[in-house]
Design a protein around this motif. Sequence first.
Motif, PDB file in Angstrom:
ATOM      1  N   ARG A  38      48.326  33.167  27.552  1.00 37.38           N
ATOM      2  CA  ARG A  38      47.615  32.433  26.512  1.00 37.38           C
ATOM      3  C   ARG A  38      46.644  31.432  27.137  1.00 37.38           C
ATOM      4  NH1 ARG A  38      52.385  29.152  26.545  1.00 37.38           N
ATOM      5  NH2 ARG A  38      51.828  26.911  26.621  1.00 37.38           N
ATOM      6  N   ILE A  39      45.589  31.148  26.398  1.00 39.67           N
ATOM      7  CA  ILE A  39      44.615  30.145  26.811  1.00 39.67           C
ATOM      8  C   ILE A  39      45.072  28.794  26.288  1.00 39.67           C
ATOM      9  CG2 ILE A  39      42.211  29.416  26.699  1.00 39.67           C
ATOM     10  CD1 ILE A  39      42.678  32.016  28.211  1.00 39.67           C
ATOM     11  N   ASP A  40      45.090  27.788  27.150  1.00 42.18           N
ATOM     12  CA  ASP A  40      45.603  26.465  26.785  1.00 42.18           C
ATOM     13  C   ASP A  40      44.508  25.410  26.982  1.00 42.18           C
ATOM     14  OD1 ASP A  40      47.468  24.660  25.891  1.00 42.18           O
ATOM     15  OD2 ASP A  40      48.358  24.328  27.870  1.00 42.18           O
ATOM     16  N   GLY A  41      43.333  25.665  26.396  1.00 46.09           N
ATOM     17  CA  GLY A  41      42.244  24.694  26.467  1.00 46.09           C
ATOM     18  C   GLY A  41      41.239  25.005  27.567  1.00 46.09           C
ATOM     19  N   LEU A  42      40.262  24.126  27.675  1.00 45.59           N
ATOM     20  CA  LEU A  42      39.212  24.275  28.667  1.00 45.59           C
ATOM     21  C   LEU A  42      39.677  23.787  30.031  1.00 45.59           C
ATOM     22  CD1 LEU A  42      36.111  23.095  26.607  1.00 45.59           C
ATOM     23  CD2 LEU A  42      36.857  25.446  27.073  1.00 45.59           C
ATOM     24  N   GLY A  43      39.104  24.378  31.060  1.00 43.72           N
ATOM     25  CA  GLY A  43      39.482  24.029  32.417  1.00 43.72           C
ATOM     26  C   GLY A  43      38.421  23.197  33.106  1.00 43.72           C
ATOM     27  N   SER A  44      38.026  23.635  34.292  1.00 44.03           N
ATOM     28  CA  SER A  44      37.124  22.855  35.132  1.00 44.03           C
ATOM     29  C   SER A  44      35.840  23.629  35.445  1.00 44.03           C
ATOM     30  CB  SER A  44      37.827  22.487  36.449  1.00 44.03           C
ATOM     31  OG  SER A  44      36.929  21.964  37.386  1.00 44.03           O
ATOM     32  N   VAL A  45      34.704  23.070  35.028  1.00 47.27           N
ATOM     33  CA  VAL A  45      33.412  23.694  35.346  1.00 47.27           C
ATOM     34  C   VAL A  45      33.140  23.610  36.844  1.00 47.27           C
ATOM     35  CG1 VAL A  45      30.924  23.577  34.993  1.00 47.27           C
ATOM     36  CG2 VAL A  45      32.478  23.243  33.059  1.00 47.27           C
ATOM     37  N   THR A  46      33.397  22.449  37.442  1.00 42.10           N
ATOM     38  CA  THR A  46      33.161  22.306  38.886  1.00 42.10           C
ATOM     39  C   THR A  46      34.087  23.213  39.687  1.00 42.10           C
ATOM     40  OG1 THR A  46      34.670  20.402  38.962  1.00 42.10           O
ATOM     41  CG2 THR A  46      32.320  19.937  38.696  1.00 42.10           C
ATOM     42  N   GLY A  47      35.317  23.382  39.205  1.00 43.78           N
ATOM     43  CA  GLY A  47      36.228  24.302  39.875  1.00 43.78           C
ATOM     44  C   GLY A  47      35.691  25.717  39.862  1.00 43.78           C
ATOM     45  N   ALA A  48      35.118  26.138  38.713  1.00 43.52           N
ATOM     46  CA  ALA A  48      34.541  27.477  38.599  1.00 43.52           C
ATOM     47  C   ALA A  48      33.331  27.633  39.522  1.00 43.52           C
ATOM     48  CB  ALA A  48      34.143  27.749  37.152  1.00 43.52           C
ATOM     49  N   ILE A  49      32.539  26.571  39.651  1.00 40.42           N
ATOM     50  CA  ILE A  49      31.361  26.625  40.531  1.00 40.42           C
ATOM     51  C   ILE A  49      31.796  26.841  41.982  1.00 40.42           C
ATOM     52  CG2 ILE A  49      29.486  25.232  41.509  1.00 40.42           C
ATOM     53  CD1 ILE A  49      29.174  23.978  38.706  1.00 40.42           C
ATOM     54  N   GLY A  50      32.816  26.097  42.412  1.00 36.43           N
ATOM     55  CA  GLY A  50      33.314  26.285  43.769  1.00 36.43           C
ATOM     56  C   GLY A  50      33.867  27.675  43.987  1.00 36.43           C
ATOM     57  N   LEU A  51      34.592  28.193  42.996  1.00 36.20           N
ATOM     58  CA  LEU A  51      35.160  29.537  43.103  1.00 36.20           C
ATOM     59  C   LEU A  51      34.079  30.600  43.123  1.00 36.20           C
ATOM     60  CD1 LEU A  51      38.188  29.096  40.701  1.00 36.20           C
ATOM     61  CD2 LEU A  51      38.320  29.704  43.124  1.00 36.20           C
ATOM     62  N   LEU A  52      32.949  30.329  42.509  1.00 30.68           N
ATOM     63  CA  LEU A  52      31.823  31.259  42.535  1.00 30.68           C
ATOM     64  C   LEU A  52      31.391  31.539  43.972  1.00 30.68           C
ATOM     65  CD1 LEU A  52      29.806  32.728  40.578  1.00 30.68           C
ATOM     66  CD2 LEU A  52      28.290  30.784  40.914  1.00 30.68           C
ATOM     67  N   GLY A  53      31.227  30.456  44.755  1.00 28.41           N
ATOM     68  CA  GLY A  53      30.846  30.625  46.155  1.00 28.41           C
ATOM     69  C   GLY A  53      31.941  31.243  46.983  1.00 28.41           C
ATOM     70  N   PHE A  54      33.171  30.787  46.771  1.00 29.74           N
ATOM     71  CA  PHE A  54      34.307  31.306  47.545  1.00 29.74           C
ATOM     72  C   PHE A  54      34.498  32.797  47.308  1.00 29.74           C
ATOM     73  CE2 PHE A  54      38.791  32.286  48.131  1.00 29.74           C
ATOM     74  CZ  PHE A  54      39.039  31.731  49.380  1.00 29.74           C
ATOM     75  N   MET A  55      34.459  33.219  46.046  1.00 29.58           N
ATOM     76  CA  MET A  55      34.678  34.625  45.716  1.00 29.58           C
ATOM     77  C   MET A  55      33.511  35.507  46.138  1.00 29.58           C
ATOM     78  SD  MET A  55      37.671  34.790  44.734  1.00 29.58           S
ATOM     79  CE  MET A  55      39.013  33.804  44.076  1.00 29.58           C
ATOM     80  N   ALA A  56      32.298  34.957  46.128  1.00 27.10           N
ATOM     81  CA  ALA A  56      31.145  35.724  46.610  1.00 27.10           C
ATOM     82  C   ALA A  56      31.304  36.043  48.087  1.00 27.10           C
ATOM     83  CB  ALA A  56      29.853  34.948  46.358  1.00 27.10           C
ATOM     84  N   ALA A  57      31.690  35.039  48.874  1.00 27.21           N
ATOM     85  CA  ALA A  57      31.895  35.256  50.306  1.00 27.21           C
ATOM     86  C   ALA A  57      33.017  36.258  50.552  1.00 27.21           C
ATOM     87  CB  ALA A  57      32.207  33.929  50.996  1.00 27.21           C
ATOM     88  N   ALA A  58      34.115  36.117  49.815  1.00 30.36           N
ATOM     89  CA  ALA A  58      35.255  37.015  49.997  1.00 30.36           C
ATOM     90  C   ALA A  58      34.890  38.452  49.631  1.00 30.36           C
ATOM     91  CB  ALA A  58      36.430  36.537  49.153  1.00 30.36           C
ATOM     92  N   ALA A  59      34.220  38.632  48.494  1.00 26.46           N
ATOM     93  CA  ALA A  59      33.878  39.978  48.039  1.00 26.46           C
ATOM     94  C   ALA A  59      32.945  40.676  49.020  1.00 26.46           C
ATOM     95  CB  ALA A  59      33.237  39.916  46.651  1.00 26.46           C
ATOM     96  N   VAL A  60      31.919  39.977  49.465  1.00 28.29           N
ATOM     97  CA  VAL A  60      30.933  40.599  50.363  1.00 28.29           C
ATOM     98  C   VAL A  60      31.545  40.923  51.719  1.00 28.29           C
ATOM     99  CG1 VAL A  60      28.781  40.222  51.624  1.00 28.29           C
ATOM    100  CG2 VAL A  60      28.945  39.592  49.207  1.00 28.29           C
ATOM    101  N   THR A  61      32.217  39.949  52.326  1.00 22.47           N
ATOM    102  CA  THR A  61      32.758  40.201  53.671  1.00 22.47           C
ATOM    103  C   THR A  61      33.851  41.266  53.653  1.00 22.47           C
ATOM    104  OG1 THR A  61      34.280  38.308  53.420  1.00 22.47           O
ATOM    105  CG2 THR A  61      32.190  37.904  54.545  1.00 22.47           C
ATOM    106  N   GLU A  62      34.708  41.265  52.631  1.00 28.53           N
ATOM    107  CA  GLU A  62      35.769  42.269  52.567  1.00 28.53           C
ATOM    108  C   GLU A  62      35.210  43.664  52.312  1.00 28.53           C
ATOM    109  OE1 GLU A  62      38.881  41.153  49.889  1.00 28.53           O
ATOM    110  OE2 GLU A  62      39.342  39.299  50.976  1.00 28.53           O
ATOM    111  N   GLU A  63      34.180  43.770  51.487  1.00 28.34           N
ATOM    112  CA  GLU A  63      33.585  45.090  51.251  1.00 28.34           C
ATOM    113  C   GLU A  63      32.864  45.604  52.496  1.00 28.34           C
ATOM    114  OE1 GLU A  63      34.254  47.091  48.655  1.00 28.34           O
ATOM    115  OE2 GLU A  63      35.637  45.414  48.425  1.00 28.34           O
TER     116      GLU A  63
END
Length: 277
Positions: A95-120
């Motif tokens: 279940r969704i329990d409210g809004l989270g963190s915009v800044t957290g999502a921004i940081g994860l954007l960079g982290f996941m981009a690096a992970a996806a590209v290097t792993e592929e």
Amino acid sequence: MRLLKQLVAVAVVAFAGGALVGAVQGNAFVTLVLGLATAVLAVVVYARVVRWSERRTPVEVAGKGAVPAVGRGLLIGAGMFAAVIVNLAFLGYFRIDGLGSVTGAIGLLGFMAAAAVTEELLFRGVLFRIVEERTGTWIALGLSGLVFGLMHLGNEHASLWGAIAIAVESGGMLAAAYAATRTLWLPIGVHFGWNFAEAGIFSAEVSGNGATHGLLNSVTSGPALLTGGDFGPEASPYAVVFGALLTIVFLWLARRRGNLVPLRRHARAAAAATLSQ
């Protein structure tokens, strides 16, 4: 030898970039910039090493068509994870329990981009591609998927089932996506879309690495057999089923386009010798 050279070159960028991103995770915008820089640098290094070691143009990371291919992959990956969440929510386990963190999502954007590209680049661009040249698509798909799954056993809340699930739903599926398109951009997009939806949007556990803080606060409950438990939704049977279905679709496309590499003669002989023992 060329496999080792390419693995080492991309791995150096991945580890160096990962160390820098890990050191600044408290600053979302710096994490975003470093993550994207790591992704771009990894592609540049991969392309140069392939040109040097194989004396060919690395068409699998050609710029032409890259943006639409990544975009299609993003939609597929995010849609696949959303389908997992919808099924868990329907059972009352998410279940969704409210809004989270915009800044957290921004940081994860960079982290996941690096992970996806290097792993592929490492697992599909180097391992799968070179093993496929020597053994054929089917052996390369199984071997690279297995290695990809086993690599996740080092995560904090890892389990054998979680590694098997990753091997099937991600390792096999992403290799099949490469086989179908002969470009790394689609699997990169799928990988990133899945990971960012999981962490950056729904704030779910990612491959046993712990809780994340994305755009939405979420609560997962219910039997670990269905939710994936501490490993996260990637160990859910829903994720395995959807990943397996996409693998079948990509392999069908690869066959239709004539992209499947047949089992090589020496690989057939080795397999026959093994069976006769």
